[in-house]
Design an enzyme around this catalytic site. Sequence first.
Site, PDB file in Angstrom:
ATOM      1  N   ASN A   1       0.680  -1.274  -0.001  1.00  0.00           N
ATOM      2  CA  ASN A   1       0.114  -0.014   0.138  1.00  0.00           C
ATOM      3  C   ASN A   1       1.101   1.058   0.038  1.00  0.00           C
ATOM      4  OD1 ASN A   1      -1.541   2.305   1.052  1.00  0.00           O
ATOM      5  ND2 ASN A   1      -3.082   0.931   1.668  1.00  0.00           N
TER       6      ASN A   1
ATOM      7  N   GLY B   1       0.259   4.087   0.624  1.00  0.00           N
ATOM      8  CA  GLY B   1      -0.222   5.076   1.505  1.00  0.00           C
ATOM      9  C   GLY B   1       0.725   4.713   2.874  1.00  0.00           C
ATOM     10  N   LYS B   2       0.678   3.429   3.132  1.00  0.00           N
ATOM     11  CA  LYS B   2       1.338   3.103   4.453  1.00  0.00           C
ATOM     12  C   LYS B   2       2.690   3.125   4.221  1.00  0.00           C
ATOM     13  CE  LYS B   2      -1.569  -0.826   5.832  1.00  0.00           C
ATOM     14  NZ  LYS B   2      -1.408  -2.425   6.025  1.00  0.00           N
TER      15      LYS B   2
ATOM     16  N   ASP C   1      -1.251  -4.420   9.839  1.00  0.00           N
ATOM     17  CA  ASP C   1      -2.386  -4.661   9.596  1.00  0.00           C
ATOM     18  C   ASP C   1      -3.372  -3.698  10.224  1.00  0.00           C
ATOM     19  OD1 ASP C   1      -4.448  -6.156   7.923  1.00  0.00           O
ATOM     20  OD2 ASP C   1      -5.351  -6.687   9.811  1.00  0.00           O
TER      21      ASP C   1
ATOM     22  N   PHE D   1      -4.454   8.825   2.820  1.00  0.00           N
ATOM     23  CA  PHE D   1      -4.895   7.789   1.977  1.00  0.00           C
ATOM     24  C   PHE D   1      -6.119   7.195   2.502  1.00  0.00           C
ATOM     25  CE2 PHE D   1      -3.873   3.755   4.043  1.00  0.00           C
ATOM     26  CZ  PHE D   1      -2.677   4.280   5.162  1.00  0.00           C
TER      27      PHE D   1
ATOM     28  N   TYR E   1      -9.459   5.937   3.963  1.00  0.00           N
ATOM     29  CA  TYR E   1     -10.642   6.445   4.771  1.00  0.00           C
ATOM     30  C   TYR E   1     -10.140   7.990   5.293  1.00  0.00           C
ATOM     31  CZ  TYR E   1     -12.599   1.823   4.011  1.00  0.00           C
ATOM     32  OH  TYR E   1     -12.962   0.699   3.517  1.00  0.00           O
TER      33      TYR E   1
HETATM   34  P1  ITT Z   1      -0.707  -4.344   2.652  1.00  0.00           P
HETATM   35  O1  ITT Z   1      -1.542  -5.504   3.396  1.00  0.00           O
HETATM   36  O2  ITT Z   1       0.079  -4.769   1.695  1.00  0.00           O
HETATM   37  O3  ITT Z   1       0.074  -3.491   3.971  1.00  0.00           O
HETATM   38  P2  ITT Z   1      -3.480  -3.174   2.660  1.00  0.00           P
HETATM   39  O4  ITT Z   1      -3.862  -1.759   2.442  1.00  0.00           O
HETATM   40  O5  ITT Z   1      -4.239  -4.387   2.134  1.00  0.00           O
HETATM   41  O6  ITT Z   1      -1.759  -3.254   2.263  1.00  0.00           O
HETATM   42  P3  ITT Z   1      -4.625  -3.702   5.307  1.00  0.00           P
HETATM   43  O7  ITT Z   1      -5.016  -4.992   4.784  1.00  0.00           O
HETATM   44  O8  ITT Z   1      -3.599  -3.784   6.605  1.00  0.00           O
HETATM   45  O9  ITT Z   1      -3.530  -3.120   4.395  1.00  0.00           O
HETATM   46  O10 ITT Z   1      -5.698  -2.591   4.996  1.00  0.00           O
HETATM   47  C1  ITT Z   1      -5.830  -1.553   5.727  1.00  0.00           C
HETATM   48  C2  ITT Z   1      -6.810  -0.555   4.954  1.00  0.00           C
HETATM   49  O11 ITT Z   1      -7.409   0.072   6.217  1.00  0.00           O
HETATM   50  C3  ITT Z   1      -6.416   0.207   3.866  1.00  0.00           C
HETATM   51  O12 ITT Z   1      -6.317  -0.200   2.713  1.00  0.00           O
HETATM   52  C4  ITT Z   1      -7.278   1.560   4.241  1.00  0.00           C
HETATM   53  O13 ITT Z   1      -8.171   1.277   3.578  1.00  0.00           O
HETATM   54  C5  ITT Z   1      -7.530   1.519   5.885  1.00  0.00           C
HETATM   55  N1  ITT Z   1      -6.467   2.382   6.776  1.00  0.00           N
HETATM   56  C6  ITT Z   1      -5.541   1.777   7.341  1.00  0.00           C
HETATM   57  N2  ITT Z   1      -4.918   3.032   7.839  1.00  0.00           N
HETATM   58  C7  ITT Z   1      -5.370   4.062   7.383  1.00  0.00           C
HETATM   59  C8  ITT Z   1      -5.066   5.271   7.395  1.00  0.00           C
HETATM   60  O14 ITT Z   1      -3.914   5.807   8.178  1.00  0.00           O
HETATM   61  N3  ITT Z   1      -5.973   6.261   6.899  1.00  0.00           N
HETATM   62  C9  ITT Z   1      -7.037   5.712   5.975  1.00  0.00           C
HETATM   63  N4  ITT Z   1      -7.296   4.525   5.891  1.00  0.00           N
HETATM   64  C10 ITT Z   1      -6.629   3.709   6.555  1.00  0.00           C
END
Ligand code: ITT
Length: 206
Positions: free
Chosen positions: A11, A13-14, A72, A156, A158
């Site tokens: 991701n 954003g992360k 996660d 990113f 929400y």
């Molecule tokens: P990785 O598993 O590859 O790290 P992912 O996006 O699939 O990427 P997750 O399964 O942990 O990761 O899903 C987290 C989701 O939660 C993310 O895609 C966003 O939609 C939401 N989210 C988490 N942290 C957030 C933040 O700081 N701001 C906004 N949305 C967030």
Amino acid sequence: MSQTILIATGNPGKLREYSEIFGVLGVTFVMPADVGLAGFEPDEPYETFVENARHKALAYAARANMPVVADDSGLCIDALEGRPGVYSARYAGPGASDDDRTQKVLAELADVADDQRGAQFVCVSAAALPDGTVESAEGIVRGLIARAPGRRITGFGYDPIFVPEGYVVPFSEMPAAEKHAISHRGRAAVALLPALKRLLEDYRPD
Ligand code: ITT
């Protein structure tokens, strides 16, 4: 801390947020694309953030053969009994965008009163070594789901619909450093730091 850590996420954003958070802490990091793991997507088979985070971190550490940090995370909405929770990334189905997911949440909350719109972002940050050692820490930030999305300036996911407690603007309209100071990810990363330091001290590349 001078060793190299893989920020283990697909991701963007992360990735950006961990770079910013750990940048301040003086950690050297690489990204999945730097170690040939662009597009690597470990499964997330569990119902809890902590199990998925630890599983993801271990999967990346085994593949990359180096120390990793993964997380996660997700948005848990009181009026939706904690949804989308661990399904936050997949909430509007495959191929959906961040805007599709925020719109789905807003539609589900259309009839929910202002004082019933409580929610929390949860993040479990996990550090793992290739030998199977894993440590994790949780961070939570509470807030309210807005009636309409704010502007997508930073962050990113929400962020445009989440107004943290004590603030009047959503995460997406806050300077990145201000978000990290109170966010679920910032808190989880800081809480993980002592264990991460220990792991890196013990780590012996083979
Ligand atoms: P990785 O598993 O590859 O790290 P992912 O996006 O699939 O990427 P997750 O399964 O942990 O990761 O899903 C987290 C989701 O939660 C993310 O895609 C966003 O939609 C939401 N989210 C988490 N942290 C957030 C933040 O700081 N701001 C906004 N949305 C967030």
